[in-house]
Enzyme design. Structure first.
Site, PDB file in Angstrom:
ATOM      1  N   ASP A  84      83.418 -16.076  71.987  1.00 36.30           N
ATOM      2  CA  ASP A  84      82.691 -15.232  71.041  1.00 36.30           C
ATOM      3  C   ASP A  84      81.718 -14.316  71.774  1.00 36.30           C
ATOM      4  O   ASP A  84      81.466 -14.502  72.968  1.00 36.30           O
ATOM      5  CB  ASP A  84      81.913 -16.114  70.048  1.00 36.30           C
ATOM      6  CG  ASP A  84      80.853 -16.939  70.743  1.00 36.30           C
ATOM      7  OD1 ASP A  84      81.224 -17.734  71.641  1.00 36.30           O
ATOM      8  OD2 ASP A  84      79.656 -16.798  70.424  1.00 36.30           O
ATOM      9  N   ALA A 110      73.616 -17.461  69.104  1.00 32.50           N
ATOM     10  CA  ALA A 110      72.641 -16.421  69.482  1.00 32.50           C
ATOM     11  C   ALA A 110      71.313 -16.521  68.732  1.00 32.50           C
ATOM     12  O   ALA A 110      70.724 -15.512  68.359  1.00 32.50           O
ATOM     13  CB  ALA A 110      73.253 -15.031  69.313  1.00 32.50           C
ATOM     14  N   ASP A 127      81.659 -25.101  76.181  1.00 31.85           N
ATOM     15  CA  ASP A 127      81.425 -23.712  75.806  1.00 31.85           C
ATOM     16  C   ASP A 127      82.365 -22.858  76.658  1.00 31.85           C
ATOM     17  O   ASP A 127      82.917 -23.311  77.657  1.00 31.85           O
ATOM     18  CB  ASP A 127      79.949 -23.347  76.014  1.00 31.85           C
ATOM     19  CG  ASP A 127      79.564 -22.112  75.208  1.00 31.85           C
ATOM     20  OD1 ASP A 127      80.450 -21.515  74.548  1.00 31.85           O
ATOM     21  OD2 ASP A 127      78.375 -21.740  75.223  1.00 31.85           O
ATOM     22  N   CYS A 159      57.645 -44.263  74.486  1.00 29.75           N
ATOM     23  CA  CYS A 159      58.865 -44.535  75.255  1.00 29.75           C
ATOM     24  C   CYS A 159      58.549 -45.305  76.531  1.00 29.75           C
ATOM     25  O   CYS A 159      57.398 -45.448  76.929  1.00 29.75           O
ATOM     26  CB  CYS A 159      59.626 -43.250  75.563  1.00 29.75           C
ATOM     27  SG  CYS A 159      59.003 -42.337  76.985  1.00 29.75           S
TER      28      CYS A 159
END
Lengths: 659, 659
Positions: free
Chosen positions: A119, A190, A84, A275
């Site tokens: 962005d 977002a 990112d 698990c």
């Protein structure tokens, strides 16, 4: 870069190719902190991870190491890494010390596999003006990044993030503009505040509107989505990638993820899954541990349940029962059920992507199932089909209905002009949940027989069917309804039909295969396909129709599993003659003509046009631009996907006309 | 022998004590073949197993070893072992070479923990005569076994199997007769054919009718139930034990169990769960393995998912959201959803066992949720409460409603006699899903605020509420309905009310606590509790009522989590004076009087009578047979359980009146 391997609705199993290997999607990318990797996420099923390029850039040590040794060495992960750009920091701190170009350059320099432009994440429910101006900057930066990448001949793949806050038209505009660019992935940005506040209904609106205008050819990444509770819903909306730090953040807070929500360790008396962590420890064991050890074990559990859910989702796509899984998962919280109900309003969008036939039966799980693409599609087909003068409506029997209906049918009530019934001028249909009315000739076609619903009906489904019968009855001069249905509906609009004794359903195999052909290929296809000396061969074992000949020439085979017709060479010729361009057709360009004639499969990039009604699993004709029949085969994708994709198979050709 | 630790509806977490250790229920007993134990089931979570005494008896080697070394050594399992008697063989082969007495004797001899008499399993849907005569023999043999056990002073626990085929009255009769005997466990027999053929609706009828007459004090074992898909439903019906060879039989057939159904290995592209097997291997890995290794791994997976589901179910009972889990699980197949809908018809039976307050909120998951015990209970309470002259119905706001409702309430429509409203003579209620009408004074009481439903309503819930408003409106001279509701309901039965401007809701704390007291303890309790110089103390932080005094004397505390009133000594005295014996009372015998007075908790065996309306978590008065108030406390069980149990705590006493 990205290829679809299997699909169900808008959900798809795909493969994303990167220079560090292939990623099977839908996939979850665990967020890795560039400085501290507490869990070896690869060990628990991660094929791809995400980290933050801006954090590396800002830290002198990390930056140096990343530049010198590469990002993969820095975070100790051999597979594909996405980065990112610092937009999150931008959204939190209002400013970052890097430009768009710089962050692109830096990501390429440290050899990220998938980089992101800078962005502007716009929160939900802001002023429209802000959302608009943020969006414009976001689009501009995406454009700048892509141009810069081309200019510099960069190797990394590029994300272009869709923004637009909760303004649905802005999300669509942003998606449309970005889809014109050559981005490799489209994250949807977002949306975290929507998820954190359980605004799942708004999430559905945002995602489904974004999807309306987003290219189908690249993976879509729902940014910040990391709770397994919502994976199935989001995959059904077309999301391919998820990322999240939830696995570790929740673990730090002693919270265990599950598809049913979140468990706080303090409230647990039992471990909630199968698990390794849940089978090796009790909640008391965990509570007694030092904080760090406990955190690591809970993080492992969180990864296990997340990856297990993604495997289950991919399996549901292969099996064709993704919507059943979504409808089950959405019972975990009323806000999710609300989202599921909202998704029903996008049934038309989903229908375009929904394969015509699936491995699994259609299971009705509640009123939400009435809004599935299959139901919408069937009802639309019924409206379009040619109608006889009268309509006879029968109550459901075991399936396939036509097998269990014979002899005198009993007592009927009549609606409309009352006159003697002409059995040859009547459509016979069964009323049932969820498909409303099912013509007896086509009742074996998927999913009309391959479906199941509880016998005790909810009021939604009763009203749904009543409404449809009322609407559909208008096509007929006279509607006869079986007394058992009248009793069920508790309606006094109808009067008893005096000639009930005369009503019988005459089975007629030719009528049946013609009706199936019309249902499958469009009105008139049946008459065109089945002319001459029609000869129907049935399975000795099951009694089902298998092959249909004209004399000794095979026209079609009927597939046992879903009763769809598979064309032969002769069948393809007849269908081609009988239907208008571009109906049932995929049109290929000049270059690929010889390959098609030879029976080679058709790749998306050679398709210049196709019938917009084509759906995955359809039997189609392959023609050239002059409508010369080249071959015939089975569609692997729907029309809208075939038109967009530039890679991958469009049609699995059954035979070329040359041979 | 058996104690209840936590409960939700008829579902319960319990402990069954055996001479080889305690078993936490609900539990699954894997079936162990006496000759070949391929899987070490203890390693995968089994605390108790079941094997077949008759097969051991019939095999000279096994018989000798079992007699010499004991059953536990024979099957290499240290924990509790249950044995079946050969009835299965009897049902298959029509005859067995052992008598009832012999098999009882043999089981004791080989030191089984839980033995079984030789019952006659009667298949579903047989002739009534056969079911009756089989049942009579089954009851007779159970009686014989129990007498023989007493006579011989045997140590093992004894099963008495309930039969009766699908004749519900026979199941009830059998349950009733067996409950008179001193059996230690009640298996419900011969239901496997119902499960194999997906007749889950009939299974619900059989089990729920059996439960009507079966003692609550011993564990109920649903014989042959081993598919995790149905565990939650069956636990919600009151089943405590499951047994099955499914884990290994399915594995031998390459089938993987899951709560969503069964996966065939040949169809799997992905492993479907988070267990060690699913994270360590791919379907291709398994397919490539030698048959035996593959079978063992699939069996391990099958055990992992089964035990994980039981842990999750027990956790749901602790959390109080078992019905939400059931409603989710029943989406796995339409036949299960049908069963869930059928279970709704037994809401009254379930209500008797349902705790008054739970940790979890009530989640609406679909029309089935309208038939939950909580909804039934609230509506019944509303019918019983004292009514004012007029009823004002408001649309829902955020919860708690009373916090968000103030000022002018807007436009109203009127139904009934139209006259000026008297605000002091009107009940104000909010209309909402799923509780229909919620009086504003009690809106914070569990589960009225602690509930959530999707905003988009299904037609079932709309009709449900309309019906209830129509019924309930009859209690009033005039009903005023807010215009927003009229718009929603799309009804033209009502005319606009001209004096809408006058309608306001006046909050009144005294009215509120009195209404809660009436709702909790019965009509009149509020006036009786809150007389004198009433002084209400609120939390400074939340503004919620915390303590209510008469002058300086505490009458009650209000619990923040569910807004129920907790009595003080003075409150208990006032409630005792105001309500008639046996209302709100648990009556203890002479012997335990001093302990109760001292504030010691009350055990079931000392209770001679109790108010049939008491439910787990209720605040109750503890009195002697002359209705002298001894103490007050919180009920741990419902009235019907308190009356049946001879062990365990009935009331957790808050305070004795002596102190």
């Amino acid at each position: 870069m990205f290829e679809i391997k299997a699909k169900d609705g808008k959900g798809r199993v795909g493969v994303l190719k990167t220079r560090h290997g292939d990623v099977k999607t839908p996939a979850l990318m665990p967020v890795i902190h560039p400085r501290k990797q507490v869990i070896d996420v690869a060990k628990y099923g991660a094929d791809i991870v995400i980290t933050n390029a801006y954090l590396i850039y800002k830290d002198e040590d990390l930056k140096k190491k990343a530049i010198d040794e590469g990002l993969h060495k820095l975070i100790n992960f051999d597979g594909p890494v996405m980065t990112d750009s610092g937009s999150f920091q931008l959204s939190v701190y209002g400013d970052v010390e890097i430009t768009n170009k710089e962050v692109i350059e830096f990501q390429e320099l440290i050899k990220t596999d998938i980089g992101t432009s800078l962005d502007i994440p716009t929160a939900p429910f802001v002023e429209r003006e802000k959302a608009e101006s943020d969006m414009e900057i976001t689009i501009e930066r995406a454009r700048e990044a892509i141009n810069y990448k081309k200019e510099q001949n960069m190797e990394m793949l590029l994300n272009s993030v869709v923004q637009g806050s909760t303004f649905l038209d802005l999300r669509r505009e942003c998606a449309r503009e970005l889809s014109k660019l050559d981005a490799d992935l489209y994250p949807i940005g977002a949306v975290v505040p929507l998820m954190e506040s359980y605004h799942y209904r708004d999430l559905v609106d945002v995602v489904m509107n974004t999807m309306k205008d987003l290219s189908d050819t690249v993976p879509r990444h729902l940014m910040g989505a990391g709770h397994p509770m919502i994976f199935a819903l989001c995959v059904a909306m077309g999301c391919d990638l998820f990322d999240s730090a939830a696995y570790i953040l929740y673990a730090e807070d002693d919270r265990l993820l599950s598809t049913r929500g979140t468990f706080k360790l303090e409230n647990l008396q039992e471990m909630p899954c199968s698990c390794e962590v849940c089978t090796s420890y009790t909640p008391d064991d965990l509570r007694a541990m030092p904080k760090e050890k406990r955190r690591d074990l809970i993080a492992q559990h969180n990864l296990h349940v997340s990856f297990a859910e993604l495997r289950l989702i991919r399996q549901a796509i292969y099996d064709g029962n993704l919507m059943e899984l979504v409808e089950e998962r959405c019972r975990a919280h009323p806000a999710l059920l609300e989202a599921q109900r909202q998704l029903g309003n996008y049934a038309e969008d989903l229908e375009k992507y929904d394969p015509r036939s699936k491995k699994s039966a259609f299971f009705y799980t509640g009123p939400e199932s009435l809004l599935r693409p299959e139901v919408l599609r069937h009802m639309q087909k019924l409206r379009e089909m040619p109608k006889k003068r009268d309509l006879v409506i029968l109550p459901p029997t075991r399936k396939p209905y036509s097998k269990f209906i014979s002899g005198k049918l009993g007592e009927f009530y009549v609606y409309g002009e009352e006159r003697e019934i002409d059995l040859d001028n009547a459509d016979f249909m069964v009323m049932d949940i969820p498909f409303g009315l099912i013509p007896l000739e086509i009742d074996e076609v998927y999913p009309l027989s391959q479906s199941d619903a509880p016998k005790t009906r909810d009021v939604d489904s009763i009203e749904f069917i009543e409404d449809f019968i009322n609407e559909f009855g208008e096509y007929y001069e006279q509607v006869l309804i079986h007394s058992r249905i009248i009793n069920d509906l508790d309606s006094d609009l109808y009067v008893k039909y005096s000639l009930s004794d005369d009503i019988r359903y005459k089975k007629d195999d030719v009528k049946k295969v013609k009706a199936i052909a019309d249902y499958q290929f469009g009105n008139g296809a049946g008459d065109a396909l089945f002319t001459g000396n029609i000869n129907i061969e049935k399975s000795k074992k099951t009694g089902k129709i298998r092959h249909i000949y004209d004399g000794k020439v095979l026209i079609v085979n009927m597939r046992a599993s879903d009763s769809y017709l598979i064309l032969s060479k002769e069948g393809a010729r007849r269908l081609h003659n009988a239907t208008q361009y571009p109906k049932n057709r995929v049109v290929v360009n000049k270059d690929s003509e010889p390959f098609a004639l030879d029976g080679k499969s058709v790749f998306c990039k050679f398709v210049v046009e196709c019938d917009e009604n084509i759906r995955a699993k359809d039997e189609v004709l392959i023609v050239n631009e002059e409508d010369k029949l080249l071959a015939y085969g089975k569609a692997m994708l729907g029309a809208c996907e075939i038109e967009q994709f530039k890679t991958g198979q469009a049609i699995k050709t059954r035979k070329g006309m040359k041979k």
